[in-house]
Enzyme design. Structure first.
Site, PDB file in Angstrom:
ATOM      1  N   GLU A 438       9.670   2.016  -1.888  1.00 62.64           N
ATOM      2  CA  GLU A 438       8.837   2.700  -0.898  1.00 62.64           C
ATOM      3  C   GLU A 438       9.727   3.362   0.163  1.00 62.64           C
ATOM      4  OE1 GLU A 438       6.483  -0.013   1.370  1.00 62.64           O
ATOM      5  OE2 GLU A 438       5.710   1.533   2.708  1.00 62.64           O
ATOM      6  N   ASP A 511       7.512  -2.517   1.477  1.00 64.59           N
ATOM      7  CA  ASP A 511       7.585  -3.294   2.714  1.00 64.59           C
ATOM      8  C   ASP A 511       6.570  -4.426   2.725  1.00 64.59           C
ATOM      9  OD1 ASP A 511       9.617  -1.834   3.787  1.00 64.59           O
ATOM     10  OD2 ASP A 511       8.294  -0.377   4.772  1.00 64.59           O
ATOM     11  N   ASP A 513       4.401  -5.151   4.764  1.00 62.29           N
ATOM     12  CA  ASP A 513       3.314  -4.880   5.716  1.00 62.29           C
ATOM     13  C   ASP A 513       2.114  -4.325   4.961  1.00 62.29           C
ATOM     14  OD1 ASP A 513       4.079  -2.353   4.991  1.00 62.29           O
ATOM     15  OD2 ASP A 513       4.934  -1.822   6.941  1.00 62.29           O
ATOM     16  N   ASP A 515       0.887  -1.266   4.699  1.00 60.83           N
ATOM     17  CA  ASP A 515       1.171  -0.076   3.904  1.00 60.83           C
ATOM     18  C   ASP A 515       1.852  -0.443   2.590  1.00 60.83           C
ATOM     19  OD1 ASP A 515       0.038   1.811   5.437  1.00 60.83           O
ATOM     20  OD2 ASP A 515       1.914   2.656   6.255  1.00 60.83           O
TER      21      ASP A 515
END
Ligand code: TSJ
Length: 652
Positions: A438, A511, A513, A515
């Site tokens: 990503e 990641d 998180d 997203d």
């Protein structure tokens, strides 16, 4: 009657049975293991018929040390009186007269409830000896034996050793008993296989509800008797097939109706599987090649389910009808019909050819399943079936679009597609891995930190995938996804080919998180829908970047979750410094290598098919417009970040 029990009147008999010995394949298919068991089924079928017609409730099969087998039922007993035309006992007719020209698998007389003993003469013709006992107040007996003509070595089989004898011995039993020894000069093997017999008897017990079938293999040291009896019949059959699977509703749908002289019975239960398992039978005989009964069933299901879907609003006016496969995804079904004048066709003569069967089964299917749309108690079943079919339709439509996109792209600028891929130098796919990373900056670090020989990097810009509200078609128009397709080399959907896979491990690196979780879910959904095998065969992994770095001077420890963090802090000791990574981009190439990419130290999670299915569900809900659904999604989506959600967590 001559001494060998062979009178001039029996010439015809011998000539009839002789035909079976000259061309056994015509009557029993082969003289191998299958043919050997076929002559047992000829006898078993007759006993089962007696039970299926309600005259008996128990059938017992025994194998003996001398190589013989016996079958007994507690029915009316094979007729013992003199047959008006043949002028011999019914028993003798049954065992010495060939029926209907003896085509292989000729079941034209079955289900009529009339003529029993079909095929029994074939068994007699191919046996060294055969004994019959009939219990009707007294015990009746008749023996048959083969005889070698010493002058030319020719063997005649099935010769009556006298007429049917009423022994006058009193009995309380009623029924028929037949024991025979297969002729070793006919069969390539004369050893009955207990597993084959046991499996078939169990199947027969499912197909004939309430009939008790027992099996004893007296050849073994400690013979045990297996007992098969299912009061639920094919309902129990379907439940049995679905054992260990997740069913979508607890009670199978069951239908039993007679139409145009055909007895039609079926049971259905869906599971969360993606394949269909439909097993059909005609007169208890499996029809793995299908035929008119299956065709009628399938078209009936498709029609009535589409009708109900519209009536009940599962399909809107503008929606297209679902196709049969949609309704059959995850379907386990047994179709069992009984009829006269069966015509088998196909490669192995296991396909039902009678054209009149299709409309009969179709109309019964339609009228009976229509109840699902009316009966309040059946609402749950109906809803679960519709939910499953609609999900299947969604996946199917998406797969088709993906294929079109892939095809269009391939013809246009296929080469340019892998432009962003930093490939590895090795061409040994089994040693190679590709990281789908990503973000461009993390992608850059990964490119610098990697093992160039075996690790390829495919950076995703993140942004195009970052919009929460994305339909899968748009995802597939997405350039990143197309790049993945061409980088992996396998193709997608029905064109998928595992042997073209260019990397043994496909590692998603995003990641920790929301997203990142979202990107992961989209990628997993994509693999689940278009490259399912890739997940099934365990090629898809989630890379685990650490969440924390704990360090002091030259001591560095990484922690992948909060629990680990505590331990790592203890290790580093007082005066430690703590860095919380907010994204992969914060790591430099060597850190990324050490923590996330180095096969010696990294943590990878292998994605199971359940993980992927869950991801796909989340994405599907995400595509809905409802606020509640979206809220629930966010909730789930947070959970999705948890390490424990994945089945396999391994340090490799
Ligand atoms: F195949 C066989 F002949 F070898 C055989 C037949 C073997 C075994 C184990 C059982 C049977 C069998 C036949 N069981 N039950 C019957 N029933 C009749 O043949 C029967 C009895 C009565 C009447 C009737 O109309 O009264 C009709 C039939 C066909």
């Amino acid at each position: 009657m001559a001494a060998n029990g062979y009178s001039s009147g029996d010439i015809d008999i011998l000539e009839g049975l002789e035909a079976v010995r000259v061309r056994p394949g015509m009557y029993i298919g082969s003289t191998g293991v299958k043919g050997l068991h076929h002559i047992l089924w000829e006898i078993v079928d007759n006993a089962i018929d007696e039970a299926a017609n309600g005259y008996a409730d128990t059938v017992s099969v025994i194998l003996y040390k001398d190589g013989s087998a016996s079958v007994e039922d507690n029915g009316r007993g094979i007729p013992t009186d003199i047959h008006p035309k043949a002028k011999v006992s019914g028993v003798q007719v049954v065992f010495t007269q060939l029926h209907a020209g003896g085509k292989f698998n000729n079941d034209n007389y079955k289900f009529s409830g009339g003529l029993h003993g079909v095929g029994a003469s074939v068994t007699n013709a191919l046996s060294e000896w055969l004994k019959v006992e009939v219990y009707k107040k007294t015990v009746y007996k008749m023996d048959f034996k083969s005889w070698v003509d010493k002058r030319n070595g020719k063997i005649y089989a099935g010769i009556p050793q006298g007429e049917l004898e009423n022994t006058k011995e009193k009995t309380n039993k009623h029924g028929s008993f037949v024991r025979f020894k297969p002729d070793a000069t006919i069969f390539e093997t004369v050893e009955f296989k207990a597993e084959i017999i046991s499996k078939r008897l169990k199947e027969l017990a499912f197909l004939n509800k309430g009939v008790k079938i027992t099996f004893t293999d007296k050849r073994s040291e400690n013979p045990v008797t297996e007992e098969f009896c299912y009061d639920g019949g094919i309902i129990d059959f379907v439940k049995y097939l679905n054992e260990g699977k997740t069913t979508l509703y607890s009670e199978p749908i069951y239908v039993c109706k007679e139409k145009d002289d055909i007895k039609i019975e079926f049971a259905i239960q869906h599971t969360d599987a993606y394949t269909e398992s439909i097993y059909s039978f005609v007169n208890n005989i499996p029809t793995p090649e299908g035929g008119m009964h299956e065709v009628g069933f399938k078209s009936g299901v498709t029609r009535i389910m589409n009708d109900i879907a519209r009536e009940r609003g599962f399909l809107k006016a503008k929606d297209q009808n679902l196709i049969g496969e949609d309704f059959r995804e995850g379907m386990t079904a047994i179709i069992s019909i009984k009829m006269k004048n069966v015509e088998f066709e196909g490669q192995t003569k296991t396909k039902l050819g009678n054209p009149e069967v299709k409309p009969a089964v179709e109309s019964v299917t339609i009228t009976e399943l229509a109840q699902l749309g009316k009966d309040k108690k059946k609402t749950e079943i109906l809803e679960k079936m519709m939910e499953k079919a609609l999900a299947a339709e969604k996946a199917r439509t998406a797969a088709r679009k993906a294929k079109e996109v892939a095809r269009a792209k391939n013809s246009a600028d296929g080469a340019k597609l892998v432009g962003k891929l930093a490939d590895c130098s090795s061409r040994k796919a089994e040693l190679n891995e590709v990281f789908i990373v990503e973000g461009d900056s993390a992608g850059g670090s990964a490119k610098q930190g990697r093992d160039r020989q075996h690790q390829a990097i495919l950076p995703l810009r993140g942004k195009p995938l970052n919009t929460e509200k994305k339909r899968i078609e748009e995802v597939l128009k997405n350039e990143e996804i197309r790049t993945i397709i061409s980088a992996l080399g396998t193709g997608i959907g029905s064109d998928f080919s595992m042997k073209d896979l260019r990397y043994d491990k496909v590692i998603i690196l995003s990641d920790a998180d929301q997203d990142g979780a979202h990107i992961r879910a989209i990628l997993l959904t994509f693999f689940f829908r278009y490259m399912r095998e890739l997940i099934q065969e365990g090629h898809v992994y989630i890379g685990m970047p650490p969440l924390y770095k704990v360090y002091k001077k030259d001591v560095v420890e990484y922690a992948y979750d909060d629990k680990e963090l505590k331990k790592k802090i203890e290790i580093v000791g007082r005066g430690y410094q703590l860095q919380r990574y907010k994204g992969l981009g914060e790591m430099n190439p060597s850190q990324l290598w050490e923590t996330t990419m180095n096969p010696q130290t990294r943590i990878l999670m292998r994605v199971s098919i359940e993980d992927a299915a869950e991801a796909e569900r989340l994405i599907t809900i995400l595509m809905g417009d409802g606020l509640e659904e979206r809220k629930a999604y966010i909730q789930k989506y947070a959970d999705f970040n948890k390490v424990d959600d994945f089945e396999v967590r391994n340090r490799d």
